[in-house]
Motif scaffolding. Structure first.
Motif, PDB file in Angstrom:
ATOM      1  N   ARG A 100       1.396  -3.473  10.434  1.00 24.25           N
ATOM      2  CA  ARG A 100       0.200  -3.361   9.590  1.00 24.25           C
ATOM      3  C   ARG A 100       0.540  -2.686   8.266  1.00 24.25           C
ATOM      4  O   ARG A 100       0.092  -3.118   7.198  1.00 24.25           O
ATOM      5  CB  ARG A 100      -0.872  -2.555  10.332  1.00 24.25           C
ATOM      6  CG  ARG A 100      -2.118  -2.281   9.498  1.00 24.25           C
ATOM      7  CD  ARG A 100      -3.112  -1.427  10.288  1.00 24.25           C
ATOM      8  NE  ARG A 100      -4.221  -0.987   9.463  1.00 24.25           N
ATOM      9  CZ  ARG A 100      -5.300  -1.708   9.203  1.00 24.25           C
ATOM     10  NH1 ARG A 100      -5.401  -2.921   9.706  1.00 24.25           N
ATOM     11  NH2 ARG A 100      -6.262  -1.233   8.455  1.00 24.25           N
ATOM     12  N   THR A 101       1.333  -1.639   8.327  1.00 26.23           N
ATOM     13  CA  THR A 101       1.705  -0.901   7.116  1.00 26.23           C
ATOM     14  C   THR A 101       2.449  -1.792   6.136  1.00 26.23           C
ATOM     15  O   THR A 101       2.158  -1.803   4.927  1.00 26.23           O
ATOM     16  CB  THR A 101       2.572   0.316   7.476  1.00 26.23           C
ATOM     17  OG1 THR A 101       1.813   1.215   8.287  1.00 26.23           O
ATOM     18  CG2 THR A 101       3.044   1.036   6.224  1.00 26.23           C
ATOM     19  N   VAL A 102       3.425  -2.544   6.626  1.00 27.48           N
ATOM     20  CA  VAL A 102       4.199  -3.432   5.755  1.00 27.48           C
ATOM     21  C   VAL A 102       3.278  -4.471   5.108  1.00 27.48           C
ATOM     22  O   VAL A 102       3.412  -4.783   3.915  1.00 27.48           O
ATOM     23  CB  VAL A 102       5.336  -4.114   6.536  1.00 27.48           C
ATOM     24  CG1 VAL A 102       5.996  -5.220   5.718  1.00 27.48           C
ATOM     25  CG2 VAL A 102       6.388  -3.083   6.940  1.00 27.48           C
ATOM     26  N   GLY A 103       2.318  -4.999   5.868  1.00 28.58           N
ATOM     27  CA  GLY A 103       1.388  -5.977   5.317  1.00 28.58           C
ATOM     28  C   GLY A 103       0.517  -5.393   4.212  1.00 28.58           C
ATOM     29  O   GLY A 103       0.326  -6.012   3.159  1.00 28.58           O
ATOM     30  N   VAL A 104      -0.007  -4.188   4.446  1.00 29.69           N
ATOM     31  CA  VAL A 104      -0.854  -3.543   3.437  1.00 29.69           C
ATOM     32  C   VAL A 104      -0.044  -3.218   2.186  1.00 29.69           C
ATOM     33  O   VAL A 104      -0.486  -3.449   1.054  1.00 29.69           O
ATOM     34  CB  VAL A 104      -1.497  -2.267   4.014  1.00 29.69           C
ATOM     35  CG1 VAL A 104      -2.200  -1.466   2.914  1.00 29.69           C
ATOM     36  CG2 VAL A 104      -2.483  -2.621   5.113  1.00 29.69           C
ATOM     37  N   LEU A 105       1.146  -2.664   2.378  1.00 29.52           N
ATOM     38  CA  LEU A 105       1.994  -2.315   1.244  1.00 29.52           C
ATOM     39  C   LEU A 105       2.388  -3.553   0.448  1.00 29.52           C
ATOM     40  O   LEU A 105       2.439  -3.529  -0.793  1.00 29.52           O
ATOM     41  CB  LEU A 105       3.242  -1.576   1.718  1.00 29.52           C
ATOM     42  CG  LEU A 105       3.020  -0.184   2.313  1.00 29.52           C
ATOM     43  CD1 LEU A 105       4.309   0.348   2.919  1.00 29.52           C
ATOM     44  CD2 LEU A 105       2.495   0.785   1.257  1.00 29.52           C
ATOM     45  N   ALA A 106       2.686  -4.645   1.150  1.00 29.81           N
ATOM     46  CA  ALA A 106       3.053  -5.889   0.467  1.00 29.81           C
ATOM     47  C   ALA A 106       1.898  -6.405  -0.385  1.00 29.81           C
ATOM     48  O   ALA A 106       2.083  -6.808  -1.545  1.00 29.81           O
ATOM     49  CB  ALA A 106       3.484  -6.942   1.479  1.00 29.81           C
ATOM     50  N   ALA A 107       0.687  -6.379   0.176  1.00 29.33           N
ATOM     51  CA  ALA A 107      -0.480  -6.824  -0.593  1.00 29.33           C
ATOM     52  C   ALA A 107      -0.710  -5.935  -1.808  1.00 29.33           C
ATOM     53  O   ALA A 107      -1.023  -6.409  -2.908  1.00 29.33           O
ATOM     54  CB  ALA A 107      -1.720  -6.832   0.297  1.00 29.33           C
ATOM     55  N   GLY A 108      -0.534  -4.633  -1.631  1.00 30.61           N
ATOM     56  CA  GLY A 108      -0.687  -3.706  -2.748  1.00 30.61           C
ATOM     57  C   GLY A 108       0.340  -3.938  -3.833  1.00 30.61           C
ATOM     58  O   GLY A 108       0.040  -3.817  -5.031  1.00 30.61           O
ATOM     59  N   GLN A 109       1.564  -4.297  -3.438  1.00 29.56           N
ATOM     60  CA  GLN A 109       2.608  -4.553  -4.419  1.00 29.56           C
ATOM     61  C   GLN A 109       2.338  -5.833  -5.215  1.00 29.56           C
ATOM     62  O   GLN A 109       2.689  -5.929  -6.394  1.00 29.56           O
ATOM     63  CB  GLN A 109       3.966  -4.657  -3.723  1.00 29.56           C
ATOM     64  CG  GLN A 109       4.516  -3.319  -3.245  1.00 29.56           C
ATOM     65  CD  GLN A 109       4.794  -2.374  -4.398  1.00 29.56           C
ATOM     66  OE1 GLN A 109       3.939  -1.603  -4.801  1.00 29.56           O
ATOM     67  NE2 GLN A 109       5.995  -2.423  -4.926  1.00 29.56           N
ATOM     68  N   ILE A 110       1.732  -6.816  -4.572  1.00 27.37           N
ATOM     69  CA  ILE A 110       1.352  -8.034  -5.299  1.00 27.37           C
ATOM     70  C   ILE A 110       0.364  -7.691  -6.418  1.00 27.37           C
ATOM     71  O   ILE A 110       0.540  -8.082  -7.572  1.00 27.37           O
ATOM     72  CB  ILE A 110       0.742  -9.069  -4.339  1.00 27.37           C
ATOM     73  CG1 ILE A 110       1.817  -9.612  -3.387  1.00 27.37           C
ATOM     74  CG2 ILE A 110       0.098 -10.210  -5.123  1.00 27.37           C
ATOM     75  CD1 ILE A 110       1.260 -10.515  -2.302  1.00 27.37           C
ATOM     76  N   LEU A 111      -0.651  -6.924  -6.063  1.00 25.24           N
ATOM     77  CA  LEU A 111      -1.656  -6.542  -7.058  1.00 25.24           C
ATOM     78  C   LEU A 111      -1.061  -5.628  -8.122  1.00 25.24           C
ATOM     79  O   LEU A 111      -1.334  -5.770  -9.320  1.00 25.24           O
ATOM     80  CB  LEU A 111      -2.829  -5.852  -6.356  1.00 25.24           C
ATOM     81  CG  LEU A 111      -3.623  -6.727  -5.393  1.00 25.24           C
ATOM     82  CD1 LEU A 111      -4.579  -5.887  -4.558  1.00 25.24           C
ATOM     83  CD2 LEU A 111      -4.403  -7.792  -6.167  1.00 25.24           C
ATOM     84  N   GLY A 112      -0.224  -4.684  -7.693  1.00 25.07           N
ATOM     85  CA  GLY A 112       0.404  -3.780  -8.646  1.00 25.07           C
ATOM     86  C   GLY A 112       1.326  -4.506  -9.600  1.00 25.07           C
ATOM     87  O   GLY A 112       1.453  -4.132 -10.774  1.00 25.07           O
ATOM     88  N   GLY A 113       1.990  -5.568  -9.113  1.00 26.46           N
ATOM     89  CA  GLY A 113       2.870  -6.350  -9.972  1.00 26.46           C
ATOM     90  C   GLY A 113       2.119  -7.054 -11.075  1.00 26.46           C
ATOM     91  O   GLY A 113       2.575  -7.116 -12.223  1.00 26.46           O
ATOM     92  N   VAL A 114       0.936  -7.597 -10.754  1.00 30.80           N
ATOM     93  CA  VAL A 114       0.107  -8.235 -11.779  1.00 30.80           C
ATOM     94  C   VAL A 114      -0.306  -7.212 -12.832  1.00 30.80           C
ATOM     95  O   VAL A 114      -0.237  -7.453 -14.046  1.00 30.80           O
ATOM     96  CB  VAL A 114      -1.145  -8.877 -11.142  1.00 30.80           C
ATOM     97  CG1 VAL A 114      -2.104  -9.358 -12.226  1.00 30.80           C
ATOM     98  CG2 VAL A 114      -0.743 -10.038 -10.246  1.00 30.80           C
ATOM     99  N   ALA A 115      -0.721  -6.033 -12.367  1.00 31.20           N
ATOM    100  CA  ALA A 115      -1.190  -4.997 -13.286  1.00 31.20           C
ATOM    101  C   ALA A 115      -0.065  -4.481 -14.172  1.00 31.20           C
ATOM    102  O   ALA A 115      -0.247  -4.235 -15.366  1.00 31.20           O
ATOM    103  CB  ALA A 115      -1.796  -3.842 -12.488  1.00 31.20           C
TER     104      ALA A 115
END
Length: 411
Positions: free
Chosen positions: A20-35
Motif C-alpha cells: 500500500r505504501t509503495v502504491g501511495v508514494l508512486a501516485a504522489g510522485q506522479i503528481l509531484g513530477g507534474v508540479a
C-alpha cells in the motif's frame, strides 16, 4: 490507534502495508513530477528574463536545490519524530506556497522574489526526495532496490508530462491572464494540491512508525535481519549520490539557456522535448536499476551510472552546438543519474540501522541538494567562460572522483 498505526505487526501485515505504501508514494510522485516539471523547465528562463542577465539564470536551479538542502534535515527530523506522512504533507504545502510566490514575482517583475518562491518549491522537493527512502522503510533487503526504483519510476509520468505542458500551459496562462512563462504553473497548482491531499489521507498507517516500532520491539512474527552500522560505506554512498546529482543538475540547469541560443524561435518546444527526454532518462528505467542493485550489487550499479554519465558528458563536449547531440547527452545524463541514485540510496539504507536512517538520509539529501545548488550557480559562470562543452568537461571530473573512491564502498 493514533495515525492509523497497527498495535501488532506480523510478516503478513508488513507486506500488506508495504504494498500500500509503495502504491501511495508512486501516485504522489506522479503528481509531484507534474508540479515540479514547470520549475525545472522554466526556472532558468524566468531567472534570465527577470534579471536581464543570462549569467544569473543558474540561480533558479540553485534556489531549488538550496531550498531542498535547507529543509532536508528538518523534514527528516520531523519524519523521525512524527512519521513520513507529516513530513511529506508539509513539503507539499511549502511547494504550493512557492508556486504562488513565483507567479507573483513574474507579475511584479521582481527577481529576488522569484528566488524566494523557487526556494520554497525546492523545500517541497525535499519531501519528494524523502519518498524514495519511505519506500524502503518496510522493505525486505532483497527487494529494497526494486521498491525504491518503483517509486522513483513513478516520477516518470509527471516528470515527462510536466515539461511537455509548456506550450499548452502558455495558452492556458494567457487565457487566465497569468504573466508570461508562468502558464504551466496552473497545472502545477492542481497537481500539488492533489499530492498533498493524497499523502494526508492515504499514507496510513505510517511506514516509518511501523518500522521504528518493529526495531524497538522485535515482533516475533516479523522477519528480522541483524543490522550493522557501516559508516564508511554510508559516507561513500552519500558522496556518490551527491556527486552524481551535482553533475546532472549543473549541466541540466544550463541546457535551456544553451538551447535558446541554438534555436531562439522554437525555444519552448525544443526545451520541452529535451527536458522531457532527460526526465524520462532520470526515472523511466529506475525499476531496472533497482533490480540490478538487488541482484548485481549496489556498488556495481553506482559505477554503471558513472559510465553512462561519462558517455553523456563526452557527447556534450564533442558536439555542443548540435540540438540532437544535446538531446542524446541529456537522455544519457538522466540514465546515469538514475543508476547512481538508486544504487547509492539502496547502499546508504542497507549500511545504516533503522534508528539512524531518517537523519542520515536527511543528511544525504542535504549534501546532494546543497552541492547541486553551488554547482548550478558556478555552471552559469562556467557556461559564459568556456561554453557548454567546457561545462561538460568540468562536470566529468566529479564522475572520475566517484569512480576512483569506489573501493571505500567495500569496507
Amino acid at each position: 490507534m493514533p495515525d492509523g498505526e497497527l498495535l501488532s505487526t506480523t510478516a503478513g501485515d508488513v507486506a500488506r502495508i508495504q504494498r500500500r505504501t509503495v502504491g501511495v508514494l508512486a501516485a504522489g510522485q506522479i503528481l509531484g513530477g507534474v508540479a515540479f516539471g514547470a520549475t525545472v523547465s522554466l526556472g532558468a528562463l524566468l531567472a534570465a528574463d527577470l534579471s536581464g542577465e543570462e549569467s544569473l539564470s543558474g540561480f533558479a536551479t540553485a534556489s531549488v536545490t538550496l531550498g531542498a538542502a535547507l529543509c532536508a534535515i528538518p523534514l527528516a527530523r520531523l519524519a523521525a519524530a512524527q512519521g513520513r506522512r507529516r513530513a511529506l504533507t508539509l513539503g507539499n504545502l511549502l511547494a504550493l506556497v512557492g508556486i504562488a510566490v513565483v507567479i507573483t514575482s513574474a507579475a511584479l517583475r521582481l527577481f529576488p522574489l522569484l528566488l524566494v518562491g523557487v526556494i520554497l518549491i525546492g523545500a517541497g522537493n525535499a519531501g519528494n526526495l524523502q519518498s524514495r527512502f519511505a519506500a524502503t522503510d518496510l522493505s525486505q533487503p532483497g527487494r529494497r532496490g526494486r521498491d525504491l526504483g518503483t517509486v522513483v519510476w513513478a516520477t516518470t509520468v509527471g516528470g515527462v508530462v510536466g515539461p511537455l505542458m509548456l506550450t499548452p500551459g502558455e495558452a492556458v496562462g494567457h487565457w487566465l491572464g497569468m504573466p508570461p512563462l508562468t502558464g504551466s504553473y496552473a497545472f502545477s497548482i492542481v497537481a500539488q494540491t492533489l499530492a498533498l491531499t493524497l499523502y494526508l489521507v492515504a499514507l496510513r498507517p505510517d511506514p516509518l512508525k511501523i518500522a521504528q516500532r518493529i526495531a524497538r520491539t522485535r515482533d516475533a512474527g516479523t522477519q528480522r535481519i541483524v543490522e550493522v552500522d557501516r559508516p564508511i560505506v554510508a559516507r561513500y554512498a552519500v558522496f556518490a549520490v551527491a556527486g552524481s546529482h551535482v553533475t546532472m543538475a549543473s549541466v541540466m540547469a544550463m541546457t535551456p539557456v544553451h538551447l535558446s541560443h541554438l534555436d531562439p524561435r522554437n525555444v519552448t518546444t525544443i526545451v520541452g522535448v529535451t527536458i522531457a527526454l532527460h526526465v524520462f532518462g532520470m526515472y523511466g528505467l529506475s525499476p531496472v536499476f533497482g533490480i540490478l542493485a538487488d541482484r548485481w550489487g549496489r556498488l556495481q550499479t553506482i559505477l554503471l551510472g558513472q559510465a553512462i554519465l561519462a558517455a553523456s558528458l563526452v557527447t556534450a563536449a564533442i558536439a555542443p552546438n548540435s540540438p540532437t547531440a544535446v538531446l542524446i547527452a541529456l537522455l544519457l545524463l538522466g540514465l546515469g543519474w538514475s543508476a547512481a541514485t538508486v544504487g547509492g540510496a539502496a547502499l546508504l539504507t542497507e549500511a545504516t540501522p533503522t534508528e539512524l536512517r531518517p537523519l542520515r538520509q536527511g543528511r544525504s539529501d542535504t549534501a546532494m541538494t546543497l552541492s547541486a545548488a553551488i554547482g548550478s550557480v558556478l555552471a552559469g559562470g562556467i557556461l559564459g567562460l568556456i561554453g557548454y562543452g567546457g561545462l561538460a568537461l568540468v562536470a566529468l571530473t566529479v564522475v572520475i572522483a566517484i569512480t576512483v573512491l569506489s573501493p571505500y564502498a567495500r569496507r
